[in-house]
Design a protein around this motif. Sequence first.
Motif, PDB file in Angstrom:
ATOM      1  N   LEU A 124      -3.955  68.733  -1.981  1.00 15.30           N
ATOM      2  CA  LEU A 124      -5.065  69.613  -1.340  1.00 15.30           C
ATOM      3  C   LEU A 124      -6.352  70.044  -1.721  1.00 15.30           C
ATOM      4  O   LEU A 124      -7.583  70.387  -1.439  1.00 15.30           O
ATOM      5  N   ALA A 125      -6.659  69.813  -3.703  1.00 18.32           N
ATOM      6  CA  ALA A 125      -7.713  70.008  -4.282  1.00 18.32           C
ATOM      7  C   ALA A 125      -8.920  68.746  -3.298  1.00 18.32           C
ATOM      8  O   ALA A 125      -9.885  69.186  -3.407  1.00 18.32           O
ATOM      9  N   TRP A 126      -8.346  67.411  -3.310  1.00 20.17           N
ATOM     10  CA  TRP A 126      -9.383  66.227  -3.589  1.00 20.17           C
ATOM     11  C   TRP A 126      -9.244  67.137  -2.024  1.00 20.17           C
ATOM     12  O   TRP A 126     -10.971  66.590  -2.057  1.00 20.17           O
ATOM     13  N   TRP A 127      -9.269  67.081  -0.889  1.00 21.36           N
ATOM     14  CA  TRP A 127      -9.643  67.450   0.312  1.00 21.36           C
ATOM     15  C   TRP A 127     -10.013  69.147   0.704  1.00 21.36           C
ATOM     16  O   TRP A 127     -11.775  68.940   1.414  1.00 21.36           O
ATOM     17  N   ARG A 128     -10.091  69.831  -0.097  1.00 16.43           N
ATOM     18  CA  ARG A 128     -11.255  71.020  -0.408  1.00 16.43           C
ATOM     19  C   ARG A 128     -12.091  70.763  -0.620  1.00 16.43           C
ATOM     20  O   ARG A 128     -13.590  70.992  -0.484  1.00 16.43           O
ATOM     21  N   ARG A 129     -12.401  69.781  -1.917  1.00 12.45           N
ATOM     22  CA  ARG A 129     -13.419  69.193  -2.627  1.00 12.45           C
ATOM     23  C   ARG A 129     -14.177  68.421  -1.022  1.00 12.45           C
ATOM     24  O   ARG A 129     -15.601  68.013  -1.185  1.00 12.45           O
ATOM     25  N   HIS A 130     -13.825  67.622  -0.388  1.00 19.08           N
ATOM     26  CA  HIS A 130     -14.320  66.319  -0.006  1.00 19.08           C
ATOM     27  C   HIS A 130     -14.660  66.959   1.803  1.00 19.08           C
ATOM     28  O   HIS A 130     -15.586  66.554   2.682  1.00 19.08           O
ATOM     29  N   LYS A 131     -14.041  67.463   1.986  1.00 19.35           N
ATOM     30  CA  LYS A 131     -13.761  68.577   3.562  1.00 19.35           C
ATOM     31  C   LYS A 131     -14.074  69.927   3.562  1.00 19.35           C
ATOM     32  O   LYS A 131     -13.893  70.670   3.847  1.00 19.35           O
ATOM     33  N   GLN A 132     -15.992  70.293   3.368  1.00 15.70           N
ATOM     34  CA  GLN A 132     -16.089  71.406   3.666  1.00 15.70           C
ATOM     35  C   GLN A 132     -16.674  72.147   5.104  1.00 15.70           C
ATOM     36  O   GLN A 132     -17.084  73.537   4.559  1.00 15.70           O
ATOM     37  N   THR A 133     -16.523  71.220   5.964  1.00 19.26           N
ATOM     38  CA  THR A 133     -17.316  72.224   6.848  1.00 19.26           C
ATOM     39  C   THR A 133     -15.883  72.743   7.630  1.00 19.26           C
ATOM     40  O   THR A 133     -14.955  72.702   7.828  1.00 19.26           O
ATOM     41  N   VAL A 134     -16.009  74.071   8.108  1.00 19.28           N
ATOM     42  CA  VAL A 134     -15.271  74.657   9.131  1.00 19.28           C
ATOM     43  C   VAL A 134     -14.605  74.004  10.602  1.00 19.28           C
ATOM     44  O   VAL A 134     -15.384  74.262  11.296  1.00 19.28           O
ATOM     45  N   GLN A 135     -13.490  74.240  10.556  1.00 19.98           N
ATOM     46  CA  GLN A 135     -13.469  73.155  12.570  1.00 19.98           C
ATOM     47  C   GLN A 135     -13.317  74.855  12.811  1.00 19.98           C
ATOM     48  O   GLN A 135     -12.643  76.137  13.284  1.00 19.98           O
ATOM     49  N   THR A 136     -14.467  75.247  13.585  1.00 18.02           N
ATOM     50  CA  THR A 136     -14.423  76.148  14.318  1.00 18.02           C
ATOM     51  C   THR A 136     -13.561  76.389  15.899  1.00 18.02           C
ATOM     52  O   THR A 136     -13.586  77.061  16.400  1.00 18.02           O
ATOM     53  N   LYS A 137     -13.204  74.858  16.314  1.00 16.42           N
ATOM     54  CA  LYS A 137     -12.183  75.036  17.781  1.00 16.42           C
ATOM     55  C   LYS A 137     -11.274  74.785  18.130  1.00 16.42           C
ATOM     56  O   LYS A 137     -10.446  73.877  16.400  1.00 16.42           O
ATOM     57  N   GLU A 138     -10.289  75.106  18.284  1.00 13.58           N
ATOM     58  CA  GLU A 138      -8.487  75.313  18.109  1.00 13.58           C
ATOM     59  C   GLU A 138      -8.412  74.285  18.436  1.00 13.58           C
ATOM     60  O   GLU A 138      -8.827  73.373  19.457  1.00 13.58           O
ATOM     61  N   LEU A 156      -1.859  70.384   5.495  1.00 13.25           N
ATOM     62  CA  LEU A 156      -3.451  70.899   5.099  1.00 13.25           C
ATOM     63  C   LEU A 156      -3.328  73.170   6.297  1.00 13.25           C
ATOM     64  O   LEU A 156      -3.674  73.498   5.423  1.00 13.25           O
ATOM     65  N   GLU A 157      -2.760  72.363   7.208  1.00  7.98           N
ATOM     66  CA  GLU A 157      -2.103  74.505   8.227  1.00  7.98           C
ATOM     67  C   GLU A 157      -2.346  74.916   6.834  1.00  7.98           C
ATOM     68  O   GLU A 157      -2.192  76.742   7.382  1.00  7.98           O
ATOM     69  N   GLY A 158      -1.042  74.360   5.990  1.00 10.57           N
ATOM     70  CA  GLY A 158      -0.321  75.754   5.765  1.00 10.57           C
ATOM     71  C   GLY A 158      -1.511  76.484   4.710  1.00 10.57           C
ATOM     72  O   GLY A 158      -0.617  77.362   3.585  1.00 10.57           O
ATOM     73  N   ALA A 159      -2.294  75.171   4.124  1.00 12.00           N
ATOM     74  CA  ALA A 159      -3.296  76.041   2.789  1.00 12.00           C
ATOM     75  C   ALA A 159      -4.658  76.363   3.556  1.00 12.00           C
ATOM     76  O   ALA A 159      -5.338  76.664   3.034  1.00 12.00           O
ATOM     77  N   GLY A 160      -4.199  76.528   4.826  1.00 16.93           N
ATOM     78  CA  GLY A 160      -5.847  77.386   5.791  1.00 16.93           C
ATOM     79  C   GLY A 160      -6.464  76.217   5.684  1.00 16.93           C
ATOM     80  O   GLY A 160      -8.312  76.717   5.377  1.00 16.93           O
ATOM     81  N   MET A 161      -6.802  74.956   5.909  1.00 14.13           N
ATOM     82  CA  MET A 161      -7.548  73.858   6.130  1.00 14.13           C
ATOM     83  C   MET A 161      -7.234  72.797   7.350  1.00 14.13           C
ATOM     84  O   MET A 161      -5.812  73.316   7.910  1.00 14.13           O
ATOM     85  N   LYS A 162      -8.188  72.050   7.349  1.00 10.99           N
ATOM     86  CA  LYS A 162      -7.477  71.989   8.728  1.00 10.99           C
ATOM     87  C   LYS A 162      -8.013  69.728   8.594  1.00 10.99           C
ATOM     88  O   LYS A 162      -8.355  69.489   7.559  1.00 10.99           O
ATOM     89  N   TRP A 163      -7.279  68.366   9.401  1.00  7.74           N
ATOM     90  CA  TRP A 163      -7.365  67.395   9.527  1.00  7.74           C
ATOM     91  C   TRP A 163      -9.185  67.344   9.506  1.00  7.74           C
ATOM     92  O   TRP A 163     -10.396  67.877  10.241  1.00  7.74           O
ATOM     93  N   GLY A 164     -10.021  66.450   8.762  1.00  3.50           N
ATOM     94  CA  GLY A 164     -11.233  65.834   9.174  1.00  3.50           C
ATOM     95  C   GLY A 164     -11.209  64.714  10.997  1.00  3.50           C
ATOM     96  O   GLY A 164     -10.402  64.630  11.108  1.00  3.50           O
ATOM     97  N   GLY A 165     -12.786  64.934  11.421  1.00  3.92           N
ATOM     98  CA  GLY A 165     -12.880  64.740  12.411  1.00  3.92           C
ATOM     99  C   GLY A 165     -12.900  62.753  12.436  1.00  3.92           C
ATOM    100  O   GLY A 165     -13.199  62.680  11.766  1.00  3.92           O
ATOM    101  N   ASN A 166     -12.303  62.881  13.638  1.00  9.52           N
ATOM    102  CA  ASN A 166     -11.699  61.417  14.112  1.00  9.52           C
ATOM    103  C   ASN A 166     -12.803  60.990  14.974  1.00  9.52           C
ATOM    104  O   ASN A 166     -13.727  61.720  16.392  1.00  9.52           O
TER     105      ASN A 166
END
Length: 286
Positions: A124-138, A156-166
Amino acid sequence: MRRRNVEESHAFSSEIAQACGIYELGGLLLDAEDRFTAAVEAYEASPQEVEGQSLLQLLDRCGYYGNTCMACLLAQELGLPFYLFLRIDGQPVIHQYALQSVWSDGALSCACAGYVRMSEAEFLAWWRRHKQTVQTKEYRSQLRARAAGSYFDRLLEGAGMKWGGNIDGFLVSLQERPSVSAIIENRFTNKESIFSYDPARYYRSDVFTWHPLFLLRDALHVPLLLCTYSRRPREEHLVGLARVSDFPADPDKLSYVRHPMNRRGGIPGGCIVNTPEHVQKWLSMI
């Protein structure tokens, strides 16, 4: 072995991808300054599946090796690392592999360039460093249901984050040395006929989805192609084809390049075909 993918399957788009040599990428991460940071894929597997198997052997046996090599190639053309995350059912660690493509004797392969075992907190710490854009679309309801079955999405969602764009698709030219030759965005219509469906009409509400695709297109200096598919009865075996304009007259609008096979100014509804051979012909004229 299960690849992380929450997209709904579509038989004809899969047929087109296989026939036309279209590859895909699970995730492309951006930092807060709109700079790409990493290309990623994620898999889950049972202990029985991985026993006695190297990662590359496992990917090959499960049919993912070829696409992985091409995804590594795309990452390298962007100057990015490619990471594959593997979670083995019931184990408390996540395995991170750094992979790279290898071009030798006229063949493309991939090799492992690094390996790290991560705890969930470290991932999760790695993901937070590498994905810093906000997911605006549910996620749509169907996507939410599939994401609920994905270990990585739940984490990811349990930590308030989402997967990156495919990246839905990309083409690779194999002349002399392989290189990415086009990026493909797939869109699907459920209510509107494929003959009238035009994603440009919804651009303002979807601009954050298109933005990374424009960044990718410009970074690779390749065309951005649009394929529209339908889930409506009697339209499931059709595809609309368009090339998105590289230099639109209005940057706040989505516009298209005229094409000899298109009768309506380049919009996807102006070039509807029903066979992979027609798609290949269209691609040869890009």
